[in-house]
Motif scaffolding. Sequence first.
Motif, mmCIF file in Angstrom:
data_model
loop_
_atom_site.group_PDB
_atom_site.id
_atom_site.type_symbol
_atom_site.label_atom_id
_atom_site.label_comp_id
_atom_site.label_asym_id
_atom_site.label_seq_id
_atom_site.Cartn_x
_atom_site.Cartn_y
_atom_site.Cartn_z
ATOM 1 N N ARG A 85 0.856 -1.188 0.000
ATOM 2 C CA ARG A 85 0.000 0.000 0.000
ATOM 3 C C ARG A 85 0.894 1.240 0.000
ATOM 4 N NH1 ARG A 85 -4.992 -0.991 2.325
ATOM 5 N NH2 ARG A 85 -5.419 1.176 1.887
ATOM 6 N N PHE A 86 0.737 2.071 -1.009
ATOM 7 C CA PHE A 86 1.578 3.272 -1.113
ATOM 8 C C PHE A 86 0.870 4.530 -0.603
ATOM 9 C CE2 PHE A 86 3.805 1.104 -4.890
ATOM 10 C CZ PHE A 86 4.799 0.599 -4.067
ATOM 11 N N ASN A 87 -0.424 4.418 -0.271
ATOM 12 C CA ASN A 87 -1.159 5.621 0.139
ATOM 13 C C ASN A 87 -0.554 6.298 1.366
ATOM 14 O OD1 ASN A 87 -2.968 5.409 -1.898
ATOM 15 N ND2 ASN A 87 -4.629 4.563 -0.680
ATOM 16 N N MET A 88 -0.180 5.478 2.364
ATOM 17 C CA MET A 88 0.314 6.075 3.608
ATOM 18 C C MET A 88 1.618 6.858 3.404
ATOM 19 S SD MET A 88 -1.919 3.632 4.436
ATOM 20 C CE MET A 88 -1.062 2.085 4.435
ATOM 21 N N PRO A 89 2.664 6.241 2.796
ATOM 22 C CA PRO A 89 3.884 7.040 2.572
ATOM 23 C C PRO A 89 3.664 8.222 1.629
ATOM 24 C CG PRO A 89 4.134 4.797 1.703
ATOM 25 C CD PRO A 89 2.855 4.832 2.462
ATOM 26 N N PHE A 90 2.730 8.063 0.689
ATOM 27 C CA PHE A 90 2.458 9.169 -0.240
ATOM 28 C C PHE A 90 1.873 10.365 0.519
ATOM 29 C CE2 PHE A 90 -0.446 11.389 -3.176
ATOM 30 C CZ PHE A 90 0.460 11.764 -4.155
ATOM 31 N N GLU A 91 0.877 10.090 1.377
ATOM 32 C CA GLU A 91 0.249 11.187 2.134
ATOM 33 C C GLU A 91 1.210 11.768 3.171
ATOM 34 O OE1 GLU A 91 -3.583 9.634 3.412
ATOM 35 O OE2 GLU A 91 -4.102 9.233 1.327
ATOM 36 N N LEU A 92 2.119 10.927 3.683
ATOM 37 C CA LEU A 92 3.167 11.462 4.562
ATOM 38 C C LEU A 92 4.012 12.479 3.783
ATOM 39 C CD1 LEU A 92 5.092 11.592 7.022
ATOM 40 C CD2 LEU A 92 6.153 9.489 6.195
ATOM 41 N N GLY A 93 4.327 12.138 2.541
ATOM 42 C CA GLY A 93 5.100 13.057 1.699
ATOM 43 C C GLY A 93 4.381 14.396 1.524
ATOM 44 N N LEU A 94 3.059 14.316 1.328
ATOM 45 C CA LEU A 94 2.282 15.564 1.182
ATOM 46 C C LEU A 94 2.359 16.398 2.467
ATOM 47 C CD1 LEU A 94 -0.998 14.273 -0.585
ATOM 48 C CD2 LEU A 94 0.962 15.400 -1.645
ATOM 49 N N ALA A 95 2.278 15.696 3.629
ATOM 50 C CA ALA A 95 2.311 16.413 4.915
ATOM 51 C C ALA A 95 3.681 17.046 5.156
ATOM 52 C CB ALA A 95 1.964 15.456 6.050
ATOM 53 N N HIS A 106 2.874 22.969 10.802
ATOM 54 C CA HIS A 106 2.302 21.613 10.732
ATOM 55 C C HIS A 106 3.301 20.631 11.345
ATOM 56 C CE1 HIS A 106 -0.296 18.434 9.023
ATOM 57 N NE2 HIS A 106 0.832 17.751 9.024
ATOM 58 N N ASP A 107 2.890 19.925 12.387
ATOM 59 C CA ASP A 107 3.739 18.891 12.999
ATOM 60 C C ASP A 107 3.250 17.530 12.576
ATOM 61 O OD1 ASP A 107 5.766 19.954 15.041
ATOM 62 O OD2 ASP A 107 3.972 21.160 15.459
ATOM 63 N N TRP A 108 4.152 16.702 12.079
ATOM 64 C CA TRP A 108 3.766 15.357 11.655
ATOM 65 C C TRP A 108 4.505 14.300 12.475
ATOM 66 C CZ3 TRP A 108 8.148 12.946 9.785
ATOM 67 C CH2 TRP A 108 9.151 13.767 9.276
ATOM 68 N N PHE A 109 3.815 13.190 12.680
ATOM 69 C CA PHE A 109 4.359 12.078 13.474
ATOM 70 C C PHE A 109 4.276 10.801 12.648
ATOM 71 C CE2 PHE A 109 2.650 15.163 16.394
ATOM 72 C CZ PHE A 109 3.578 15.230 17.414
ATOM 73 N N VAL A 110 5.298 9.982 12.755
ATOM 74 C CA VAL A 110 5.253 8.665 12.114
ATOM 75 C C VAL A 110 5.076 7.618 13.206
ATOM 76 C CG1 VAL A 110 6.485 6.966 10.728
ATOM 77 C CG2 VAL A 110 6.702 9.400 10.198
ATOM 78 N N PHE A 111 4.055 6.788 13.072
ATOM 79 C CA PHE A 111 3.818 5.690 14.005
ATOM 80 C C PHE A 111 4.180 4.386 13.295
ATOM 81 C CE2 PHE A 111 1.054 7.165 17.730
ATOM 82 C CZ PHE A 111 1.442 8.490 17.617
ATOM 83 N N LYS A 120 14.690 1.432 7.339
ATOM 84 C CA LYS A 120 14.834 0.574 6.162
ATOM 85 C C LYS A 120 13.740 0.860 5.127
ATOM 86 C CE LYS A 120 15.322 -4.267 4.985
ATOM 87 N NZ LYS A 120 14.912 -5.602 5.365
ATOM 88 N N SER A 121 12.486 1.042 5.622
ATOM 89 C CA SER A 121 11.368 1.207 4.681
ATOM 90 C C SER A 121 11.347 2.598 4.050
ATOM 91 C CB SER A 121 10.035 0.928 5.380
ATOM 92 O OG SER A 121 9.803 1.872 6.399
ATOM 93 N N LEU A 122 11.842 3.601 4.778
ATOM 94 C CA LEU A 122 11.789 4.975 4.271
ATOM 95 C C LEU A 122 13.032 5.726 4.761
ATOM 96 C CD1 LEU A 122 10.067 6.882 2.602
ATOM 97 C CD2 LEU A 122 8.658 7.328 4.577
ATOM 98 N N SER A 123 14.168 5.401 4.147
ATOM 99 C CA SER A 123 15.448 5.924 4.654
ATOM 100 C C SER A 123 15.578 7.439 4.483
ATOM 101 C CB SER A 123 16.622 5.205 3.990
ATOM 102 O OG SER A 123 16.556 5.417 2.594
ATOM 103 N N ASP A 124 14.729 8.043 3.635
ATOM 104 C CA ASP A 124 14.753 9.513 3.506
ATOM 105 C C ASP A 124 14.431 10.181 4.846
ATOM 106 O OD1 ASP A 124 15.353 9.363 0.886
ATOM 107 O OD2 ASP A 124 13.420 10.061 0.119
ATOM 108 N N LEU A 125 13.753 9.443 5.729
ATOM 109 C CA LEU A 125 13.385 10.015 7.026
ATOM 110 C C LEU A 125 14.405 9.658 8.112
ATOM 111 C CD1 LEU A 125 9.509 9.556 7.347
ATOM 112 C CD2 LEU A 125 10.780 11.545 6.595
ATOM 113 N N SER A 126 15.620 9.307 7.700
ATOM 114 C CA SER A 126 16.613 8.936 8.726
ATOM 115 C C SER A 126 16.818 10.148 9.642
ATOM 116 C CB SER A 126 17.920 8.510 8.083
ATOM 117 O OG SER A 126 18.482 9.588 7.412
ATOM 118 N N GLY A 127 16.909 9.859 10.924
ATOM 119 C CA GLY A 127 16.992 10.937 11.909
ATOM 120 C C GLY A 127 15.642 11.247 12.524
ATOM 121 N N THR A 128 14.577 10.691 11.918
ATOM 122 C CA THR A 128 13.237 10.881 12.494
ATOM 123 C C THR A 128 12.924 9.691 13.392
ATOM 124 O OG1 THR A 128 12.492 11.989 10.496
ATOM 125 C CG2 THR A 128 10.770 11.116 11.930
ATOM 126 N N ASP A 129 12.577 9.954 14.625
ATOM 127 C CA ASP A 129 12.204 8.869 15.529
ATOM 128 C C ASP A 129 10.716 8.607 15.397
ATOM 129 O OD1 ASP A 129 14.695 8.332 16.623
ATOM 130 O OD2 ASP A 129 14.522 10.040 17.998
#
Lengths: 208, 78
Positions: A85-95, A106-111, A120-129
């Motif tokens: 499913r690509f919807n979740m990472p896609f909408e994260l990109g929009l946020a 706008h504050d965004w959180f990844v759960f 591993k799944s989204l290395s562009d977000l390295s440094g994001t906890d």
Amino acid sequence: MLAKQPEQSNNAVFLNIPYDDQFRRLYLAYITGLIHLGLDPRATLEIPGGQDRLGKILELIRSCRYSIHDLSRVQLDRTQPATPRFNMPFELGLAVASAQIDSAPHDWFVFETVHRRLAKSLSDLSGTDANIHQGTVSGVMRELCNAFVRQSPRNRASVPEMMRTYHAVSRRAEEILGQSKARSLFEASVFRRLYLAAGKAAGIPESL
Amino acid sequence: MAHSVIITTPMPTLDDIRRRLGLSEADENFVESLFASSPVRKPENLEFNPVSSSSALSGIKRSSAIVRKKTNRARKTT
């Protein structure tokens, strides 16, 4: 050209999660938990079908002060052809883009379910906890409490209180589904009723 | 550690929620009826049950005694 900044709601949390039966418990956990914290969950299921769905999703994200992106669904779905499913990472990109470009904050959180999987799944977000909920309802409640802290200690909720709200709504979910003549909990009419039920279960006062 | 935000906005009321959702009277009545039959127990109404913890403990003792007895019986037969 970027469309005009929509009016932003300071209580609104854009909820970016998978809409499927396997996620049903956590879906109810997110809704009841956010409402218990006095926040306003918003989801794409509120957007009616039709033209320019993408534009409406982007407008909804930009109108929310916060967003939660649950990236725990990394498995292929069972329906052929098996696809992720690509919807979740896609909408994260929009946020993320909205947070970078828009004048409104706008504050965004990844759960996530699993520690360090995000790297591993989204290395562009390295440094994001990520907020790790271990795929449990109480884990979602705990991480919501960690992410959203009420300034007034009087209004801070505890995980056991939030769990009580969850159980009160969860027990009534089947009845809400049946009475709404809906096929799943992920429909706008059911969402509205779950929302009000969670407000009542959380003990939110009628008026001031 | 993941970051946190401090929420300073006032807590909403059910009236705020109704306005935001644009609920119909049918929605409202239905949800009302859900809670009329079995109201939510508030934390302050929850009763402390002093029996539960001790009986649970004695249950553990009882079950470990049964295991011991079964193990002894198994040892005798072998």
